[in-house]
Design a protein around this motif. Structure first.
Motif, PDB file in Angstrom:
ATOM      1  N   LEU A 119      10.580   3.990  -2.285  1.00 17.47           N
ATOM      2  CA  LEU A 119      10.792   3.038  -1.452  1.00 17.47           C
ATOM      3  C   LEU A 119      11.864   3.580  -0.274  1.00 17.47           C
ATOM      4  N   VAL A 120      12.613   4.365  -0.663  1.00 18.29           N
ATOM      5  CA  VAL A 120      13.679   4.858   0.441  1.00 18.29           C
ATOM      6  C   VAL A 120      12.997   5.737   1.384  1.00 18.29           C
ATOM      7  N   ALA A 121      12.155   6.554   0.791  1.00 17.61           N
ATOM      8  CA  ALA A 121      11.317   7.388   1.704  1.00 17.61           C
ATOM      9  C   ALA A 121      10.310   6.695   2.747  1.00 17.61           C
ATOM     10  N   GLY A 179       0.614  -1.451   0.178  1.00 13.64           N
ATOM     11  CA  GLY A 179      -0.128  -0.076  -0.080  1.00 13.64           C
ATOM     12  C   GLY A 179       0.915   1.036   0.004  1.00 13.64           C
ATOM     13  N   GLY A 180       2.116   1.109   0.589  1.00 17.83           N
ATOM     14  CA  GLY A 180       2.874   2.267   0.599  1.00 17.83           C
ATOM     15  C   GLY A 180       3.280   3.230  -0.621  1.00 17.83           C
ATOM     16  N   ARG A 184       3.889   2.105   9.927  1.00 20.78           N
ATOM     17  CA  ARG A 184       3.932   0.622  10.467  1.00 20.78           C
ATOM     18  C   ARG A 184       2.862  -0.107   9.429  1.00 20.78           C
ATOM     19  N   PRO A 185       3.418  -1.092   9.026  1.00 20.05           N
ATOM     20  CA  PRO A 185       2.617  -1.999   8.004  1.00 20.05           C
ATOM     21  C   PRO A 185       1.515  -2.625   8.813  1.00 20.05           C
ATOM     22  N   ALA A 233      -2.216   5.304   3.783  1.00 15.75           N
ATOM     23  CA  ALA A 233      -2.284   6.835   3.116  1.00 15.75           C
ATOM     24  C   ALA A 233      -2.609   7.692   4.322  1.00 15.75           C
ATOM     25  N   VAL A 234      -3.204   7.035   5.384  1.00 18.45           N
ATOM     26  CA  VAL A 234      -3.459   7.548   6.913  1.00 18.45           C
ATOM     27  C   VAL A 234      -2.370   8.276   7.350  1.00 18.45           C
TER      28      VAL A 234
END
Length: 339
Positions: A292-294, A147-148, A305-306, A180-181
Motif C-alpha cells: 500500500l505504501v509503495a 488492482g494495485g 493512476r487508477p 500491472a501495465v
C-alpha cells in the motif's frame, strides 16, 4: 473489532447500512439493510467508508464458488458483510492507537476477511491500511487498492520482475491488468498488453510498448517469447502459454484451478519454466501494508493512476455486480457509500 476470519464483532447498539445476503447466488441475493455498527477496540481504527469496489472476487464470494471461498464467507450461507477494499475517513480510534487520528483519509483492504460494503468498518491500526495519496478522490483511492495490491504482489513477490525483462499481460484493461501495465513499466520491464480493440489506446497510454488486440491476434501463435506471462484474468492456461515463455520464464495466473496447482508441481520438477498461482489476499498483513505504501508513493510520483470504469451508489450494489458479471469492465467498478 475484527476476528481472524475478518468478520466484525460488535459492541453497542448503534446501527449502520450494509450489504447483506442470506443465500449464495445471483446479484439478486444482495440487499442493503441495517446492521450493528462496529465499535473499535483499544488497538483498532473505526473507518467511515466512502468508497469500496466490486470485482470478480466479490462476485465469486457472492456465488460461493469455488467452494474454498466459503471458509471466509460462510459454509452454507453468507455470514459476513462482503467486500474487502475501502477508502474513507478515520472516525474514531482506540485508546492505544498512535498511527492514525480522527479525520485522516485512509485506504486499504480487509482481505482475506470482508466487511467493506458498509458505512463503517473496524480494523487494527497495524492492519493493511495507509493514508490516502494526496489529491486522490475516495473512488480513485479504492481503485488503487483494487488492482494495485494484486498486481504488486504478483509482479514483485512472485514473478520477481526485474528491469530489462519482458512481460506480457493478458487482460491488460481490467483492474489488475491496468495496474500491472503501469507497475511493470515503472519497474523497468518491456510491457506487452493484451486487450480488446476498444481498449488498445488506454493500455498503450498506461505504458505498454506493444498492444495485442486479441480479437485479431492470438499472442500464443506469434512466436514471440517473454520472461513473464501474467494472465491477469485467468483466460489462458499455462499449457497454452508455455511456448510463449523464454528460458527461465514465469507464467502467473490470478485464477485458481486444479490444473494450475498440478502444473505448479510439474513445472518445478521438469524444465526451467514455472507456473505460478498465488492467493494474494492471504499475504501477510505487513506485506500488504508495505505494498500500500509503495502504491501511494507511485501515485504521488505520477507513475500510477487508477482507472475507474463506473461508479454505483451503495443501494445499487446489485447492479454493480451485474455489470462485473458481464466480464467487460475496464479498470475498477466503484461503489460509493454516503456523501
Amino acid at each position: 473489532m475484527t476476528t481472524s476470519g475478518g468478520e466484525q464483532t460488535t459492541r453497542g447498539s448503534e446501527r449502520m447500512r450494509a450489504v447483506v445476503a442470506t443465500t449464495y447466488g445471483s446479484p439478486d441475493v444482495l440487499r442493503v439493510d441495517e446492521v450493528t455498527k462496529p465499535t473499535p477496540a483499544d488497538d483498532e481504527v473505526l473507518v467511515r467508508v466512502r468508497a469500496t469496489v466490486v470485482g470478480p472476487p466479490d462476485a465469486a464470494a457472492r456465488e460461493g464458488t469455488p467452494l474454498p471461498i466459503r471458509l471466509f464467507s460462510g459454509l452454507r450461507r453468507p455470514t459476513a458483510v462482503p467486500g474487502d477494499v475501502f477508502a474513507g475517513d478515520v472516525e474514531a480510534v482506540g485508546r492505544n492507537v498512535a498511527r492514525f487520528a480522527p479525520g485522516e483519509a485512509v485506504f486499504g483492504t480487509l482481505a482475506p476477511g470482508s466487511g467493506a460494503h458498509a458505512e463503517y468498518l473496524c480494523l487494527p491500526e497495524d492492519g493493511a491500511v495507509a493514508l490516502v495519496p494526496s489529491a486522490l478522490t475516495y473512488s480513485d483511492a479504492a481503485a488503487v487498492c483494487d488492482g494495485g495490491l494484486t498486481a504488486m504482489a504478483f509482479l514483485t513477490d512472485h514473478a520477481q520482475l526485474r528491469a530489462g525483462e519482458s512481460i506480457l499481460i493478458n487482460g491488460a484493461s481490467g483492474s489488475v491488468g491496468t495496474a500491472a501495465v503501469q507497475l511493470a513499466s515503472e519497474l523497468g520491464a518491456t510491457v506487452t498488453g493484451v486487450c480488446s480493440t476498444a481498449n488498445v489506446e488506454l493500455v498503450r497510454s498506461l505504458g505498454a510498448e506493444t498492444v495485442v488486440d486479441y480479437t485479431h491476434t492470438d499472442f500464443t501463435t506469434t512466436g514471440e517469447t517473454y520472461d513473464v506471462v501474467f494472465d491477469a484474468v485467468g483466460k489462458r492456461s499455462y499449457a497454452a502459454c508455455r511456448d510463449s515463455l523464454a528460458a527461465g520464464g514465469r507464467y502467473l495466473t490470478t485464477v485458481p484451478s486444479l490444473g494450475i496447482l498440478r502444473q505448479m508441481v510439474q513445472s518445478r520438477l521438469v524444465g526451467d519454466r514455472r507456473a505460478v498461482f498465488a492467493a494474494t489476499g492471504l499475504s501477510s498483513t505487513s506485506t500488504k501494508r508495505a505494498h500500500l505504501v509503495a502504491l501511494r508513493d507511485f501515485v504521488e510520483a505520477g507513475a500510477f493512476r487508477p482507472v475507474v470504469d463506473r461508479e454505483y451508489a451503495l443501494d445499487d450494489v446489485a447492479d454493480a455486480h451485474r455489470y462485473v458479471d458481464t466480464g467487460h469492465k475496464v479498470g475498477s467498478v466503484v461503489v460509493t457509500v454516503g456523501s
